[in-house]
Design a protein around this motif. Structure first.
Motif, short mmCIF file in Angstrom:
data_model
loop_
_atom_site.label_atom_id
_atom_site.label_comp_id
_atom_site.label_asym_id
_atom_site.label_seq_id
_atom_site.Cartn_x
_atom_site.Cartn_y
_atom_site.Cartn_z
N GLU A 32 -33.11 110.16 100.06
CA GLU A 32 -33.16 109.04 101.00
C GLU A 32 -33.48 107.73 100.27
OE1 GLU A 32 -36.04 110.17 103.93
OE2 GLU A 32 -34.80 111.81 104.67
N LYS A 33 -34.01 107.83 99.06
CA LYS A 33 -34.39 106.65 98.30
C LYS A 33 -33.23 106.09 97.48
CE LYS A 33 -39.10 108.26 98.03
NZ LYS A 33 -40.18 108.75 97.22
N LEU A 34 -32.10 106.80 97.47
CA LEU A 34 -30.96 106.39 96.64
C LEU A 34 -30.42 105.01 96.99
CD1 LEU A 34 -28.88 106.93 94.44
CD2 LEU A 34 -27.52 108.13 96.16
N PRO A 35 -30.14 104.67 98.24
CA PRO A 35 -29.58 103.34 98.53
C PRO A 35 -30.46 102.19 98.03
CG PRO A 35 -29.32 104.76 100.43
CD PRO A 35 -30.21 105.49 99.46
N ALA A 36 -31.76 102.28 98.24
CA ALA A 36 -32.66 101.21 97.78
C ALA A 36 -32.68 101.13 96.26
CB ALA A 36 -34.07 101.44 98.33
N TRP A 37 -32.66 102.27 95.58
CA TRP A 37 -32.67 102.29 94.12
C TRP A 37 -31.38 101.68 93.57
CZ3 TRP A 37 -35.20 101.95 89.92
CH2 TRP A 37 -34.66 102.35 88.69
N ARG A 38 -30.24 102.10 94.11
CA ARG A 38 -28.97 101.55 93.65
C ARG A 38 -28.89 100.05 93.90
NH1 ARG A 38 -24.79 105.81 95.48
NH2 ARG A 38 -24.88 104.54 97.34
N ASP A 39 -29.43 99.60 95.04
CA ASP A 39 -29.46 98.16 95.33
C ASP A 39 -30.33 97.41 94.33
OD1 ASP A 39 -27.78 98.52 97.48
OD2 ASP A 39 -29.36 98.35 99.00
N ALA A 40 -31.47 97.99 93.95
CA ALA A 40 -32.35 97.35 92.97
C ALA A 40 -31.63 97.22 91.62
CB ALA A 40 -33.65 98.15 92.81
N VAL A 41 -30.94 98.29 91.22
CA VAL A 41 -30.17 98.25 89.97
C VAL A 41 -29.09 97.19 90.06
CG1 VAL A 41 -28.61 99.55 88.46
CG2 VAL A 41 -30.67 100.66 89.38
N ALA A 42 -28.38 97.13 91.18
CA ALA A 42 -27.30 96.16 91.36
C ALA A 42 -27.82 94.73 91.26
CB ALA A 42 -26.60 96.38 92.70
N ARG A 43 -28.98 94.45 91.88
CA ARG A 43 -29.54 93.08 91.84
C ARG A 43 -29.89 92.66 90.42
NH1 ARG A 43 -32.14 94.95 96.33
NH2 ARG A 43 -34.09 95.25 95.20
N VAL A 44 -30.51 93.55 89.67
CA VAL A 44 -30.89 93.21 88.29
C VAL A 44 -29.64 93.09 87.42
CG1 VAL A 44 -32.16 93.95 86.25
CG2 VAL A 44 -33.19 94.22 88.52
N ALA A 45 -28.69 94.02 87.58
CA ALA A 45 -27.44 93.97 86.80
C ALA A 45 -26.68 92.69 87.09
CB ALA A 45 -26.58 95.18 87.10
N GLU A 46 -26.65 92.27 88.34
CA GLU A 46 -25.95 91.04 88.72
C GLU A 46 -26.54 89.82 88.01
OE1 GLU A 46 -24.40 88.97 92.84
OE2 GLU A 46 -26.28 90.09 92.89
N GLY A 47 -27.84 89.83 87.82
CA GLY A 47 -28.49 88.73 87.12
C GLY A 47 -28.16 88.68 85.63
N HIS A 48 -27.62 89.77 85.10
CA HIS A 48 -27.26 89.83 83.67
C HIS A 48 -25.74 89.90 83.47
CE1 HIS A 48 -31.49 90.90 83.50
NE2 HIS A 48 -31.45 90.48 82.25
N ALA A 49 -24.99 89.86 84.56
CA ALA A 49 -23.54 90.00 84.47
C ALA A 49 -22.90 88.75 83.88
CB ALA A 49 -22.96 90.28 85.86
N PRO A 50 -21.88 88.93 83.06
CA PRO A 50 -21.13 87.77 82.55
C PRO A 50 -20.27 87.17 83.67
CG PRO A 50 -20.15 89.82 81.78
CD PRO A 50 -21.40 90.20 82.53
N ASP A 51 -19.63 86.04 83.39
CA ASP A 51 -18.78 85.38 84.39
C ASP A 51 -17.69 86.32 84.91
OD1 ASP A 51 -20.26 83.08 84.16
OD2 ASP A 51 -18.92 82.17 82.69
N GLU A 52 -17.12 87.09 84.02
CA GLU A 52 -16.12 88.10 84.39
C GLU A 52 -16.70 89.47 84.06
OE1 GLU A 52 -13.05 87.71 85.83
OE2 GLU A 52 -13.61 85.61 86.06
N PRO A 53 -16.55 90.46 84.95
CA PRO A 53 -17.07 91.80 84.65
C PRO A 53 -16.47 92.34 83.35
CG PRO A 53 -16.37 91.67 86.94
CD PRO A 53 -15.91 90.40 86.27
N LEU A 54 -17.29 93.07 82.60
CA LEU A 54 -16.82 93.66 81.35
C LEU A 54 -15.70 94.64 81.64
CD1 LEU A 54 -20.30 94.37 79.70
CD2 LEU A 54 -18.72 92.50 79.17
#
Length: 138
Positions: A32-54
Motif C-alpha cells: 500500500e506504500k508503493l504509490p507514495a514511494w514511487r511519487d517521492a522518487v519521481a519528485r526527486v528525480a524530476e529535480g535532477h532531470a536534464p532538459d530532455e530525458p536521457l
C-alpha cells in the motif's frame, strides 16, 4: 553523472494479490506504500532531470538504506524482505515518471545493494550514460 538521495522507507513493486471481481480476476499491488514511494522518487528525480530525458545506454547504481530491526537473523546484512529486485523496480518506475530518462529499458547496467540505515532510510541513486563510464575506464 546524476546523483541523488530519496529519503523514506522504500516500498517494493511486483508482489501482487489476486481478487475476483465478478468473472474478472484483478491483480493489485500488495504494498500500500508503493504509490507514495514511487511519487517521492519521481519528485526527486524530476529535480535532477536534464532538459530532455536521457535516451541512451545507462549505468545505474542504487544503495538502499533500510530501517534496522532490533535483531536480525543475518547480523549486519539485510538478507530478508523486501526483495532487492522489487525495490529496484519501484525506483526505476519512479525515475521514469520523474522524466529523468525516456524509459528504464535504457538501463544496461544495474548495481543494487541493501544496507541497514545508520540514520535516514532511503535510496542513493547514481545514473550515468554508459559511454562516459567506458571513457573513464580507458
Amino acid at each position: 553523472m546524476i546523483n541523488f538521495f530519496v529519503p523514506g522507507i522504500a516500498a517494493p513493486q511486483g508482489s501482487k494479490k489476486a481478487f475476483k471481481r465478478g468473472k474478472k480476476i484483478v491483480l493489485v499491488e500488495m504494498s500500500e506504500k508503493l504509490p507514495a514511494w514511487r511519487d517521492a522518487v519521481a519528485r526527486v528525480a524530476e529535480g535532477h532531470a536534464p532538459d530532455e530525458p536521457l535516451d541512451c545506454a545507462l549505468r545505474v547504481s542504487m544503495d538502499f538504506y533500510l530501517p534496522a530491526p532490533a535483531r536480525s537473523r543475518f547480523g549486519k546484512h539485510p538478507a530478508g524482505v523486501p526483495d532487492l529486485d522489487k525495490l529496484a523496480r519501484a525506483v526505476n518506475d519512479g525515475i521514469t515518471a520523474g522524466g529523468l530518462w525516456v524509459d528504464d529499458s535504457r538501463v544496461c547496467s544495474l548495481h543494487v545493494r541493501k544496507h541497514w540505515a545508520a540514520d535516514t532510510p532511503g535510496v542513493r541513486v547514481t545514473v550515468e550514460p554508459l559511454w562516459d563510464a567506458l571513457e573513464r575506464a580507458l
